[in-house]
Motif scaffolding. Structure first.
Motif, PDB file in Angstrom:
ATOM      1  N   THR A  98      83.769  73.632  33.256  1.00 19.77           N
ATOM      2  CA  THR A  98      82.666  74.083  34.110  1.00 19.77           C
ATOM      3  C   THR A  98      81.399  73.313  33.775  1.00 19.77           C
ATOM      4  OG1 THR A  98      83.648  76.289  34.214  1.00 19.77           O
ATOM      5  CG2 THR A  98      81.337  76.104  34.837  1.00 19.77           C
ATOM      6  N   ASN A  99      81.113  73.161  32.471  1.00 24.72           N
ATOM      7  CA  ASN A  99      79.916  72.419  32.048  1.00 24.72           C
ATOM      8  C   ASN A  99      79.988  70.961  32.499  1.00 24.72           C
ATOM      9  OD1 ASN A  99      78.818  74.683  30.865  1.00 24.72           O
ATOM     10  ND2 ASN A  99      79.426  74.133  28.783  1.00 24.72           N
ATOM     11  N   LYS A 100      81.159  70.334  32.398  1.00 26.15           N
ATOM     12  CA  LYS A 100      81.318  68.952  32.860  1.00 26.15           C
ATOM     13  C   LYS A 100      81.074  68.856  34.367  1.00 26.15           C
ATOM     14  CE  LYS A 100      84.485  67.036  29.445  1.00 26.15           C
ATOM     15  NZ  LYS A 100      85.818  66.454  29.244  1.00 26.15           N
ATOM     16  N   MET A 101      81.608  69.803  35.109  1.00 27.09           N
ATOM     17  CA  MET A 101      81.424  69.792  36.564  1.00 27.09           C
ATOM     18  C   MET A 101      79.945  69.959  36.909  1.00 27.09           C
ATOM     19  SD  MET A 101      84.339  69.186  37.772  1.00 27.09           S
ATOM     20  CE  MET A 101      84.499  69.664  39.458  1.00 27.09           C
ATOM     21  N   VAL A 106      74.800  67.639  38.582  1.00 28.57           N
ATOM     22  CA  VAL A 106      73.392  67.367  38.278  1.00 28.57           C
ATOM     23  C   VAL A 106      73.138  65.861  38.304  1.00 28.57           C
ATOM     24  CG1 VAL A 106      71.640  67.463  36.435  1.00 28.57           C
ATOM     25  CG2 VAL A 106      72.978  69.496  37.000  1.00 28.57           C
ATOM     26  N   ILE A 107      74.032  65.071  37.697  1.00 28.44           N
ATOM     27  CA  ILE A 107      73.876  63.621  37.697  1.00 28.44           C
ATOM     28  C   ILE A 107      73.903  63.086  39.121  1.00 28.44           C
ATOM     29  CG2 ILE A 107      75.000  61.445  37.062  1.00 28.44           C
ATOM     30  CD1 ILE A 107      75.788  62.790  34.400  1.00 28.44           C
ATOM     31  N   LEU A 108      74.832  63.574  39.939  1.00 26.74           N
ATOM     32  CA  LEU A 108      74.906  63.134  41.332  1.00 26.74           C
ATOM     33  C   LEU A 108      73.637  63.505  42.098  1.00 26.74           C
ATOM     34  CD1 LEU A 108      78.636  63.880  42.235  1.00 26.74           C
ATOM     35  CD2 LEU A 108      77.568  61.642  41.874  1.00 26.74           C
ATOM     36  N   ILE A 109      73.126  64.710  41.858  1.00 32.68           N
ATOM     37  CA  ILE A 109      71.881  65.134  42.519  1.00 32.68           C
ATOM     38  C   ILE A 109      70.730  64.230  42.079  1.00 32.68           C
ATOM     39  CG2 ILE A 109      70.159  66.978  42.647  1.00 32.68           C
ATOM     40  CD1 ILE A 109      72.487  68.979  42.614  1.00 32.68           C
ATOM     41  N   LEU A 114      66.984  59.939  43.058  1.00 30.22           N
ATOM     42  CA  LEU A 114      66.504  58.611  42.688  1.00 30.22           C
ATOM     43  C   LEU A 114      66.686  57.632  43.844  1.00 30.22           C
ATOM     44  CD1 LEU A 114      65.286  56.870  40.424  1.00 30.22           C
ATOM     45  CD2 LEU A 114      67.617  56.353  39.723  1.00 30.22           C
ATOM     46  N   GLY A 115      67.836  57.710  44.484  1.00 30.35           N
ATOM     47  CA  GLY A 115      68.083  56.842  45.647  1.00 30.35           C
ATOM     48  C   GLY A 115      67.116  57.137  46.762  1.00 30.35           C
ATOM     49  N   ILE A 116      66.837  58.406  47.024  1.00 32.24           N
ATOM     50  CA  ILE A 116      65.895  58.795  48.082  1.00 32.24           C
ATOM     51  C   ILE A 116      64.491  58.304  47.726  1.00 32.24           C
ATOM     52  CG2 ILE A 116      64.761  60.764  49.176  1.00 32.24           C
ATOM     53  CD1 ILE A 116      67.468  62.215  49.046  1.00 32.24           C
TER      54      ILE A 116
END
Length: 124
Positions: A98-101, A106-109, A114-116
């Motif tokens: 669960t923590n990894k997911m 969070v990293i993807l967000i 950052l991309g935005i």
């Protein structure tokens, strides 16, 4: 008279032989009785020794039974503890997953933000 004396001495000899035969049979009977008595005494001694061995064997089996029961109880406790440990490990594994997911999300967000921000800074 000599005929009578001869037959009388023959009668005594015959009685002596009968008495000797009876004595021999009596001695033989006494020897048989003594051997039988000795055999019974040996049998009684063997029986007593066998009884003692049986009592010692039963005592030893009782002690071994107690040891086996204690070992079984310990195994039951160990099995219970292992079951608890498995449940705890499964719970921990689920929390790690669960923590990894959550971390991946969070990293993807953050990458998306950052991309935005980069897109907004350079293309707007």
């Amino acid at each position: 008279a000599s005929g009578f004396g001869g037959s009388e001495s023959y009668g005594f000899e015959r009685n002596d032989r009968v008495e000797a035969s009876q004595r021999a049979r009596l001695m033989e009977g006494t020897q048989i009785l003594n051997r039988t008595t000795d055999s019974i005494a040996r049998s009684h001694q063997i029986s007593a020794e066998t009884d003692q061995i049986g009592v010692e064997t039963i005592d030893e089996l009782g002690r071994q039974r107690e040891v086996l029961e204690r070992t079984r109880d310990r195994l039951v406790d160990t099995d219970t503890n292992l079951s608890r440990s498995r449940k705890i490990l499964k719970t921990m594994a689920m929390r790690v997953m669960t923590n990894k997911m959550i971390l991946i999300v969070v990293i993807l967000i953050e990458l998306a933000i950052l991309g935005i921000v980069i897109w907004w800074k350079f293309f707007k």
